[in-house]
Design a protein around this motif. Sequence first.
Motif, PDB file in Angstrom:
ATOM      1  N   THR A  84     -81.127  66.843  71.789  1.00  0.00           N
ATOM      2  CA  THR A  84     -80.282  67.822  72.477  1.00  0.00           C
ATOM      3  C   THR A  84     -80.619  67.985  73.954  1.00  0.00           C
ATOM      4  N   LEU A  85     -81.437  67.127  74.501  1.00  0.00           N
ATOM      5  CA  LEU A  85     -81.809  67.230  75.909  1.00  0.00           C
ATOM      6  C   LEU A  85     -80.642  66.846  76.823  1.00  0.00           C
ATOM      7  N   ALA A  86     -80.815  67.123  78.107  1.00  0.00           N
ATOM      8  CA  ALA A  86     -79.798  66.740  79.089  1.00  0.00           C
ATOM      9  C   ALA A  86     -79.652  65.220  79.079  1.00  0.00           C
TER      10      ALA A  86
ATOM     11  N   PRO B 174     -77.656  55.074  86.780  1.00  0.00           N
ATOM     12  CA  PRO B 174     -78.799  54.190  87.027  1.00  0.00           C
ATOM     13  C   PRO B 174     -79.705  54.067  85.797  1.00  0.00           C
ATOM     14  N   GLU B 175     -80.294  52.901  85.660  1.00  0.00           N
ATOM     15  CA  GLU B 175     -81.164  52.637  84.508  1.00  0.00           C
ATOM     16  C   GLU B 175     -82.352  53.592  84.470  1.00  0.00           C
ATOM     17  N   TRP B 176     -82.907  53.937  85.631  1.00  0.00           N
ATOM     18  CA  TRP B 176     -84.080  54.825  85.644  1.00  0.00           C
ATOM     19  C   TRP B 176     -83.738  56.181  85.040  1.00  0.00           C
ATOM     20  N   GLU B 177     -82.501  56.653  85.267  1.00  0.00           N
ATOM     21  CA  GLU B 177     -82.099  57.946  84.713  1.00  0.00           C
ATOM     22  C   GLU B 177     -81.961  57.856  83.194  1.00  0.00           C
ATOM     23  N   GLN B 178     -81.484  56.742  82.721  1.00  0.00           N
ATOM     24  CA  GLN B 178     -81.357  56.542  81.285  1.00  0.00           C
ATOM     25  C   GLN B 178     -82.733  56.420  80.626  1.00  0.00           C
ATOM     26  N   GLU B 179     -83.660  55.786  81.319  1.00  0.00           N
ATOM     27  CA  GLU B 179     -85.024  55.676  80.806  1.00  0.00           C
ATOM     28  C   GLU B 179     -85.682  57.063  80.739  1.00  0.00           C
ATOM     29  N   ALA B 180     -85.355  57.912  81.704  1.00  0.00           N
ATOM     30  CA  ALA B 180     -85.872  59.279  81.701  1.00  0.00           C
ATOM     31  C   ALA B 180     -85.366  60.044  80.477  1.00  0.00           C
ATOM     32  N   VAL B 181     -84.137  59.792  80.075  1.00  0.00           N
ATOM     33  CA  VAL B 181     -83.584  60.437  78.879  1.00  0.00           C
ATOM     34  C   VAL B 181     -84.389  59.995  77.648  1.00  0.00           C
ATOM     35  N   ALA B 182     -84.678  58.709  77.539  1.00  0.00           N
ATOM     36  CA  ALA B 182     -85.462  58.209  76.402  1.00  0.00           C
ATOM     37  C   ALA B 182     -86.842  58.854  76.375  1.00  0.00           C
ATOM     38  N   SER B 183     -87.462  58.994  77.536  1.00  0.00           N
ATOM     39  CA  SER B 183     -88.767  59.662  77.617  1.00  0.00           C
ATOM     40  C   SER B 183     -88.653  61.119  77.205  1.00  0.00           C
ATOM     41  N   GLY B 184     -87.566  61.756  77.614  1.00  0.00           N
ATOM     42  CA  GLY B 184     -87.347  63.152  77.250  1.00  0.00           C
ATOM     43  C   GLY B 184     -87.203  63.348  75.756  1.00  0.00           C
ATOM     44  N   VAL B 185     -86.503  62.431  75.094  1.00  0.00           N
ATOM     45  CA  VAL B 185     -86.364  62.503  73.641  1.00  0.00           C
ATOM     46  C   VAL B 185     -87.739  62.389  72.985  1.00  0.00           C
ATOM     47  N   ALA B 186     -88.548  61.456  73.470  1.00  0.00           N
ATOM     48  CA  ALA B 186     -89.890  61.281  72.907  1.00  0.00           C
ATOM     49  C   ALA B 186     -90.734  62.539  73.099  1.00  0.00           C
ATOM     50  N   HIS B 187     -90.650  63.132  74.268  1.00  0.00           N
ATOM     51  CA  HIS B 187     -91.433  64.341  74.527  1.00  0.00           C
ATOM     52  C   HIS B 187     -90.939  65.495  73.655  1.00  0.00           C
ATOM     53  N   ASN B 188     -89.625  65.675  73.588  1.00  0.00           N
ATOM     54  CA  ASN B 188     -89.083  66.713  72.709  1.00  0.00           C
ATOM     55  C   ASN B 188     -89.544  66.504  71.267  1.00  0.00           C
ATOM     56  N   LEU B 189     -89.480  65.264  70.803  1.00  0.00           N
ATOM     57  CA  LEU B 189     -89.876  64.966  69.437  1.00  0.00           C
ATOM     58  C   LEU B 189     -91.357  65.270  69.219  1.00  0.00           C
ATOM     59  N   SER B 190     -92.190  64.929  70.200  1.00  0.00           N
ATOM     60  CA  SER B 190     -93.622  65.223  70.041  1.00  0.00           C
ATOM     61  C   SER B 190     -93.866  66.729  69.966  1.00  0.00           C
TER      62      SER B 190
END
Length: 180
Positions: free
Chosen positions: A35-37, A99-115
């Motif tokens: 549910t992150l941005a 941009p790809e970097w912004e999409q990679e940030a979303v993936a990192s955000g999902v991982a952090h939320n999940l943790s």
Amino acid sequence: MTAFEALLARRSYSSVGEDAPKRKELLRLVDAASTLADHKSLRPWRLIELRGADRDLIGIGLAKAEGKKGHDVEKYVRKAHRSPLVIAVVSAPRRGKLPEWEQEAVASGVAHNLSLLLDEAGWGVFWRTGSHTRSKAVAKAHGLADGEKLLGWLHVGSKPARRRAGRRKPIDAKKFLTRP
């Protein structure tokens, strides 16, 4: 517990026990973590659930990336078995204007939320990365598609019985929250 309290209480565990969340619980947590941005709702990520012998893939990929063969591979496989559940975090960028970097940030955000969600649910979690997350051997071992990038692994298991008291050393927030 409030989100604020959960963040202050969260810890990484370098060692976790042999119990792990069942798939049904994990699916519920992944749903909440998503549910992150996420600009344009691209969902440019995926997670790979590794349990049992599937964890060997991590060790084999890392050993190949290091140029190890034979008996030396076992050491890497043992490391991949430090937790009963390993979740590979994959950036899966979508074509378009974002941009790809912004999409990679979303993936990192999902991982952090999940943790955070796993921790709040009572599970011990630690995130492992390293120079070989972007190696071809590790990507192949995980079955990554062209353009996908491995960001690291969330190791998940039961929290150890003994927990170090206290919280992390507080930061001086004024040093990190600046003005022009």
